[in-house]
Design a protein around this motif. Structure first.
Motif, PDB file in Angstrom:
ATOM      1  N   ASN A   9       2.875   8.927  -6.591  1.00 17.60           N
ATOM      2  CA  ASN A   9       3.319  10.295  -6.336  1.00 17.60           C
ATOM      3  C   ASN A   9       4.545  10.648  -7.170  1.00 17.60           C
ATOM      4  OD1 ASN A   9       3.283  12.829  -4.765  1.00 17.60           O
ATOM      5  ND2 ASN A   9       5.186  12.053  -3.896  1.00 17.60           N
ATOM      6  N   VAL A  10       5.461   9.686  -7.338  1.00 19.58           N
ATOM      7  CA  VAL A  10       6.704   9.932  -8.081  1.00 19.58           C
ATOM      8  C   VAL A  10       6.490   9.817  -9.588  1.00 19.58           C
ATOM      9  CG1 VAL A  10       9.055   9.082  -8.504  1.00 19.58           C
ATOM     10  CG2 VAL A  10       8.177   9.203  -6.157  1.00 19.58           C
ATOM     11  N   MET A  11       5.786   8.775 -10.016  1.00 13.08           N
ATOM     12  CA  MET A  11       5.658   8.460 -11.437  1.00 13.08           C
ATOM     13  C   MET A  11       4.367   8.994 -12.062  1.00 13.08           C
ATOM     14  SD  MET A  11       8.501   6.923 -11.941  1.00 13.08           S
ATOM     15  CE  MET A  11       8.226   6.397 -13.631  1.00 13.08           C
ATOM     16  N   HIS A  12       3.436   9.429 -11.231  1.00 11.84           N
ATOM     17  CA  HIS A  12       2.156   9.993 -11.694  1.00 11.84           C
ATOM     18  C   HIS A  12       1.263   8.960 -12.390  1.00 11.84           C
ATOM     19  CE1 HIS A  12       3.921  13.779 -10.563  1.00 11.84           C
ATOM     20  NE2 HIS A  12       4.895  13.608 -11.417  1.00 11.84           N
ATOM     21  N   VAL A  13       1.597   7.707 -12.211  1.00  7.61           N
ATOM     22  CA  VAL A  13       0.721   6.602 -12.635  1.00  7.61           C
ATOM     23  C   VAL A  13       0.840   5.511 -11.586  1.00  7.61           C
ATOM     24  CG1 VAL A  13       0.914   7.041 -15.123  1.00  7.61           C
ATOM     25  CG2 VAL A  13       2.531   5.471 -14.012  1.00  7.61           C
ATOM     26  N   SER A  14      -0.097   4.580 -11.575  1.00  7.26           N
ATOM     27  CA  SER A  14      -0.011   3.453 -10.650  1.00  7.26           C
ATOM     28  C   SER A  14       1.025   2.447 -11.141  1.00  7.26           C
ATOM     29  CB  SER A  14      -1.371   2.772 -10.534  1.00  7.26           C
ATOM     30  OG  SER A  14      -1.677   2.111 -11.758  1.00  7.26           O
ATOM     31  N   PRO A  15       1.557   1.600 -10.262  1.00 10.01           N
ATOM     32  CA  PRO A  15       2.489   0.554 -10.715  1.00 10.01           C
ATOM     33  C   PRO A  15       1.883  -0.340 -11.787  1.00 10.01           C
ATOM     34  CG  PRO A  15       2.535   0.735  -8.323  1.00 10.01           C
ATOM     35  CD  PRO A  15       1.397   1.595  -8.794  1.00 10.01           C
ATOM     36  N   VAL A  74       0.842  -1.205   0.000  1.00  4.73           N
ATOM     37  CA  VAL A  74       0.000   0.000   0.000  1.00  4.73           C
ATOM     38  C   VAL A  74       0.876   1.254   0.000  1.00  4.73           C
ATOM     39  CG1 VAL A  74      -1.668   1.340   1.326  1.00  4.73           C
ATOM     40  CG2 VAL A  74      -1.950  -1.140   1.129  1.00  4.73           C
ATOM     41  N   HIS A  75       1.880   1.261   0.854  1.00  3.14           N
ATOM     42  CA  HIS A  75       2.797   2.408   0.906  1.00  3.14           C
ATOM     43  C   HIS A  75       3.542   2.552  -0.420  1.00  3.14           C
ATOM     44  CE1 HIS A  75       6.601   4.422   2.685  1.00  3.14           C
ATOM     45  NE2 HIS A  75       5.724   5.334   2.328  1.00  3.14           N
ATOM     46  N   PHE A  76       3.994   1.442  -0.970  1.00  2.00           N
ATOM     47  CA  PHE A  76       4.695   1.455  -2.250  1.00  2.00           C
ATOM     48  C   PHE A  76       3.805   2.053  -3.346  1.00  2.00           C
ATOM     49  CE2 PHE A  76       5.411  -0.773  -6.328  1.00  2.00           C
ATOM     50  CZ  PHE A  76       6.690  -0.304  -6.616  1.00  2.00           C
ATOM     51  N   ASN A  77       2.567   1.605  -3.417  1.00  2.43           N
ATOM     52  CA  ASN A  77       1.645   2.099  -4.452  1.00  2.43           C
ATOM     53  C   ASN A  77       1.440   3.609  -4.331  1.00  2.43           C
ATOM     54  OD1 ASN A  77       1.301  -0.438  -5.524  1.00  2.43           O
ATOM     55  ND2 ASN A  77      -0.586  -0.867  -4.403  1.00  2.43           N
ATOM     56  N   ARG A  78       1.317   4.088  -3.107  1.00  2.78           N
ATOM     57  CA  ARG A  78       1.083   5.510  -2.894  1.00  2.78           C
ATOM     58  C   ARG A  78       2.308   6.334  -3.319  1.00  2.78           C
ATOM     59  NH1 ARG A  78      -0.465   5.185   1.921  1.00  2.78           N
ATOM     60  NH2 ARG A  78       1.449   5.690   3.026  1.00  2.78           N
ATOM     61  N   VAL A  79       3.498   5.888  -2.914  1.00  2.00           N
ATOM     62  CA  VAL A  79       4.720   6.609  -3.266  1.00  2.00           C
ATOM     63  C   VAL A  79       4.987   6.521  -4.767  1.00  2.00           C
ATOM     64  CG1 VAL A  79       7.229   6.706  -2.937  1.00  2.00           C
ATOM     65  CG2 VAL A  79       5.742   6.297  -0.982  1.00  2.00           C
TER      66      VAL A  79
END
Length: 294
Positions: free
Chosen positions: A277-283, A269-274
């Motif tokens: 925020n960084v890449m402006h798309v979801s993983p 969950v934390h990874f997905n949020r960060v």
């Protein structure tokens, strides 16, 4: 790897190399030059072999084979290698350094005005993608084998090629406009950057890095934010996300969750949020986009 005497970090500022107007350094080895550093010379680098990332000012982005980087004087930067399980992880990069101040009379010639504009009026460091840059690869490979007039001819051909590709150059705004580093500051930043890149997989606390540079946590946070325009946590997260992107693009993990844990995130969950925020798309979207590209 050649010219080891020039590979020592001298108070964060790399000295001029010899008396010549142009200096060529060809690095062939296990890794890129391992220090976050700056110098007064303009730098043009061609990555012949090796993928990874470049940190330029506070910008972090991928770098790959056959890309060219035009780095403005005094822009602090660092190339670092992509982690790989393959047997051959060597790198090969050709750097061309020259002093704009020293060459000012040379570029005053009418025939060089267009090229002068490219280097003297460049608003930020730039890069040229592999698709365009590969056409000049052989010239870079010959640079360190030429002397005298032949070397100058090759360099001018590179300058003219870059002039012709000027509209294709991608801006690499460092985020550190008009921010000056003292040498002691640079050494501290270098220590923090190296530590973060080497230990991003584990839990790194502010106390850890503050102790590393002999500062209190509060003083370190203020110091890092002032000189990089971002918090240390944001910087560390960008390194982790960049590493995760490399794992996902190159299919070195079985799942997004595995990439998250390998890159220092405790929860998906934390990874997905960060990541968002960084890449402006979801993983998930990022993986789908790159699957289509391949």
């Amino acid at each position: 790897m050649k010219s080891l005497e020039y590979r020592k970090p001298i108070e964060f500022t790399v000295p001029a190399h010899g008396d010549g107007a142009f200096y060529v350094m060809e690095d062939i080895g296990d890794d890129f030059y391992g220090y976050y550093h700056r110098h007064r010379e303009f730098q043009i680098s061609y990555i012949v072999k090796g993928n990874g990332s470049i940190m330029l000012g506070n910008l972090l982005r991928p770098c790959a084979e056959n890309e060219i980087f035009l780095i403005k004087p005094n822009d602090p930067h660092l190339f670092y290698k992509e982690e790989s399980k393959s047997t051959d992880t060597s790198v090969h990069i050709v750097h061309l350094f020259f002093s704009l101040e020293k060459l000012a009379p040379f570029f005053e010639m009418a025939e060089l005005q267009a090229i002068r504009s490219l280097f003297y009026q460049i608003p930020s460091s730039k890069m040229l993608s592999a698709e365009q840059a590969i056409a000049i690869k052989d010239v870079f490979l010959q640079l360190d084998r030429e002397e005298g007039v032949q070397k100058l001819t090759q360099i001018l051909s590179i300058f003219d090629f870059l002039r012709q590709q000027e509209n294709q150059l991608i801006s690499l705004y460092s985020g550190l406009h008009k921010v000056d580093f003292h040498d002691s500051d640079g050494l501290r930043i270098n220590s923090v950057v190296k530590y973060a890149i080497e230990h991003y997989k584990r839990n790194i606390s502010i106390e850890d890095v503050a102790t590393l540079v002999h500062m209190t946590p509060t003083a370190f946070c203020k110091f890092f934010k002032k000189r990089t325009k971002k918090t240390f946590v944001s910087f560390l997260n960008e390194i982790r996300i960049e590493k995760a992107c490399q794992l996902l693009v190159n299919k070195r993990v079985e799942s997004i969750s595995e990439a998250a844990y390998q890159c220092g995130f405790n929860t998906a969950v934390h990874f997905n949020r960060v990541f968002r925020n960084v890449m402006h798309v979801s993983p998930t979207t990022f993986v789908a986009q790159h699957s289509v590209e391949k």
